[in-house]
Design a protein around this motif. Structure first.
Motif, mmCIF file in Angstrom:
data_model
loop_
_atom_site.group_PDB
_atom_site.id
_atom_site.type_symbol
_atom_site.label_atom_id
_atom_site.label_comp_id
_atom_site.label_asym_id
_atom_site.label_seq_id
_atom_site.Cartn_x
_atom_site.Cartn_y
_atom_site.Cartn_z
ATOM 1 N N ARG A 177 -10.789 15.721 -1.639
ATOM 2 C CA ARG A 177 -10.470 14.697 -2.624
ATOM 3 C C ARG A 177 -10.321 15.146 -3.928
ATOM 4 N NH1 ARG A 177 -15.313 10.473 -1.076
ATOM 5 N NH2 ARG A 177 -13.940 9.484 -2.419
ATOM 6 N N ARG A 178 -9.497 14.374 -4.425
ATOM 7 C CA ARG A 178 -9.303 13.382 -6.110
ATOM 8 C C ARG A 178 -9.961 12.581 -7.389
ATOM 9 N NH1 ARG A 178 -3.155 14.300 -6.476
ATOM 10 N NH2 ARG A 178 -3.857 12.440 -5.070
ATOM 11 N N ASP B 237 -0.287 9.017 -0.559
ATOM 12 C CA ASP B 237 -1.530 8.202 -2.239
ATOM 13 C C ASP B 237 -1.118 6.656 -1.291
ATOM 14 O OD1 ASP B 237 -2.031 10.233 -3.977
ATOM 15 O OD2 ASP B 237 -0.094 10.535 -4.531
ATOM 16 N N ASN C 198 -3.132 6.029 10.080
ATOM 17 C CA ASN C 198 -1.822 6.375 8.850
ATOM 18 C C ASN C 198 -0.395 5.266 9.105
ATOM 19 O OD1 ASN C 198 -0.165 6.030 6.297
ATOM 20 N ND2 ASN C 198 -1.966 7.796 5.713
ATOM 21 N N ASP D 226 6.165 8.861 -1.228
ATOM 22 C CA ASP D 226 5.963 9.648 -0.676
ATOM 23 C C ASP D 226 7.321 9.676 0.880
ATOM 24 O OD1 ASP D 226 3.667 10.060 -1.730
ATOM 25 O OD2 ASP D 226 2.786 8.224 -0.978
ATOM 26 N N ARG E 148 -4.245 10.572 4.063
ATOM 27 C CA ARG E 148 -4.996 10.746 2.990
ATOM 28 C C ARG E 148 -5.659 11.491 2.796
ATOM 29 N NH1 ARG E 148 -5.539 4.028 5.354
ATOM 30 N NH2 ARG E 148 -5.358 5.085 7.534
ATOM 31 N N GLN F 116 0.345 -1.259 -0.287
ATOM 32 C CA GLN F 116 0.002 -0.096 -0.137
ATOM 33 C C GLN F 116 0.501 1.283 -0.108
ATOM 34 O OE1 GLN F 116 -3.067 0.083 3.128
ATOM 35 N NE2 GLN F 116 -4.438 -0.946 1.903
ATOM 36 N N HIS F 117 1.964 0.889 0.625
ATOM 37 C CA HIS F 117 2.522 1.981 1.146
ATOM 38 C C HIS F 117 3.470 1.966 -0.359
ATOM 39 C CE1 HIS F 117 1.843 1.786 5.155
ATOM 40 N NE2 HIS F 117 1.228 2.624 4.388
ATOM 41 N N GLN F 118 4.083 4.045 -0.599
ATOM 42 C CA GLN F 118 5.316 3.671 -2.016
ATOM 43 C C GLN F 118 6.225 4.786 -1.730
ATOM 44 O OE1 GLN F 118 2.855 5.474 -5.432
ATOM 45 N NE2 GLN F 118 0.583 5.076 -4.472
ATOM 46 N N ASP G 191 -8.566 8.523 -6.482
ATOM 47 C CA ASP G 191 -8.834 8.714 -4.939
ATOM 48 C C ASP G 191 -9.280 7.431 -4.500
ATOM 49 O OD1 ASP G 191 -7.324 11.399 -4.464
ATOM 50 O OD2 ASP G 191 -8.550 11.670 -3.294
ATOM 51 N N GLN G 192 -8.648 6.824 -3.655
ATOM 52 C CA GLN G 192 -9.231 4.729 -3.973
ATOM 53 C C GLN G 192 -9.318 4.670 -2.256
ATOM 54 O OE1 GLN G 192 -5.666 3.172 -4.920
ATOM 55 N NE2 GLN G 192 -6.191 2.046 -6.073
ATOM 56 N N LEU H 32 -2.154 2.814 -2.121
ATOM 57 C CA LEU H 32 -2.289 1.950 -3.417
ATOM 58 C C LEU H 32 -2.875 1.202 -3.224
ATOM 59 C CD1 LEU H 32 -2.682 1.178 -5.942
ATOM 60 C CD2 LEU H 32 0.389 -0.320 -5.902
#
Length: 258
Positions: A149-150, A226, A183, A124, A144, A119-121, A153-154, A228
C-alpha cells in the motif's frame, strides 16, 4: 450465453491490422486490440471516457445495456462501435455481447474489458497488452493489491473488505494466485475470447471468469493497476451486500450446465 441485441456500428475504424509492436501510444500499433465497454446509464461520462481511450486504442465496442439516458448518443459521438441491448441484462451479458462482436472483427487479436465510468486507465491497459503480446499468458487481470500500500491509494475500506472476503472464500481464486478477481480490467487473447461463454448476466460474471480460467486451463497473470475513484464512480460502487449477492450467484452458477 446469447442475447438479442440491436447492433449499430458507430463511426469508429473497423479495419483490421497486424500485431502492434511494443508498448506504444500510437493507435496504428494497437489496431489488433479491441476494448469492450459495458454501459448502463453512463451518459454523463462515457463520451469523455471513450474519446480519451480512442486516442490510443481506436477499436472500441461499447454495449449499451438497455440504458434510459443518452448513453447511445454519447457512444456515437465518441466514434466507438455501438451494440444495444433492448433491455437491461446486466454487466456479464454486456461483456459477452461485446466480446462476441469484437472477436468477429478483422485483425482482432487482443481484447480488453474496460469500465465505462472512468475508473480504468489507458496506461494500465498498455502495460497489460504488452504482457499478453510478449509473455506466455492468455489473460492478464488487473489487481489493486499487487504491491505494498502506498500513500494516495484510493481503494475504500469497505471495498477492500468485500474484495478480500471474496478471495478468501474462493478456492479457485487462491489456487490461481489471484488477489483481486473482481477487478474488471482484463486483457486476453483469442484463445480466451473464442472460448468465452459467460452465463451469469450480472456482477457475478467476475467469479465465473475465475471459474473459466481454472477449468479451461488459461494461463493467467496479474498486473498491478491504479483505479481512479471519483465521486461519480463511488456513487455506483459495490457494497458489502452486493458482495454477498455475488457469492450467492456464484454458487448458483456452478450448477448451471455448460
Amino acid at each position: 450465453m446469447s442475447s438479442d441485441s440491436e447492433r449499430l456500428p458507430g463511426h469508429g475504424d473497423t479495419a483490421g491490422g497486424g500485431p502492434g509492436g511494443g508498448l506504444s501510444n500510437d493507435p496504428a500499433g494497437n489496431r489488433d486490440v479491441w476494448l469492450i465497454v459495458p454501459c448502463f446509464n453512463e451518459g454523463t461520462v462515457i463520451e469523455d471516457v471513450l474519446s480519451s481511450a480512442r486516442e490510443t486504442f481506436p477499436n472500441i465496442v461499447a454495449v449499451d445495456d438497455g440504458s434510459s439516458d443518452e448513453s447511445a448518443a454519447a457512444i456515437h459521438r465518441a466514434g466507438a462501435h455501438l451494440v444495444r441491448h433492448p433491455v437491461n441484462l446486466g454487466q456479464g451479458a454486456a461483456i459477452q455481447t461485446g466480446v462476441e462482436y469484437a472477436r468477429t472483427q478483422p485483425g482482432a487479436r487482443y481484447f480488453v474489458t474496460f469500465d465505462a465510468d472512468g475508473q480504468h486507465q489507458v496506461k494500465d491497459v498498455l502495460a497489460m497488452v504488452e504482457r499478453v503480446r510478449a509473455e506466455p499468458v492468455d489473460i492478464v487481470v488487473g489487481t489493486r493489491f499487487g504491491r505494498p500500500r502506498r500513500e494516495g491509494d484510493q481503494v475504500p475500506l469497505i471495498k477492500r473488505i468485500v474484495l478480500r472476503t471474496v478471495v478468501m472464500l474462493s478456492p479457485r481464486t487462491r489456487r490461481l494466485g489471484l488477489t483481486d478477481a473482481h477487478n474488471g480490467l482484463r486483457v486476453f487473447n483469442t484463445r480466451v475470447a473464442d472460448d468465452l461463454n459467460l452465463r451469469m448476466n450480472g456482477m457475478s460474471h467476475a467469479s465465473e471468469f475465475v471459474e473459466l480460467m481454472d477449468s479451461r486451463g488459461w494461463r493467467v497473470a496479474e498486473q498491478p493497476v491504479d483505479i481512479l475513484y471519483t465521486e461519480y464512480s463511488m456513487s455506483k460502487g459495490q457494497s458489502l451486500l452486493n458482495g454477498i449477492n455475488i457469492l450467492s450467484d456464484g454458487f448458483v452458477g456452478k450448477r448451471l450446465p455448460r
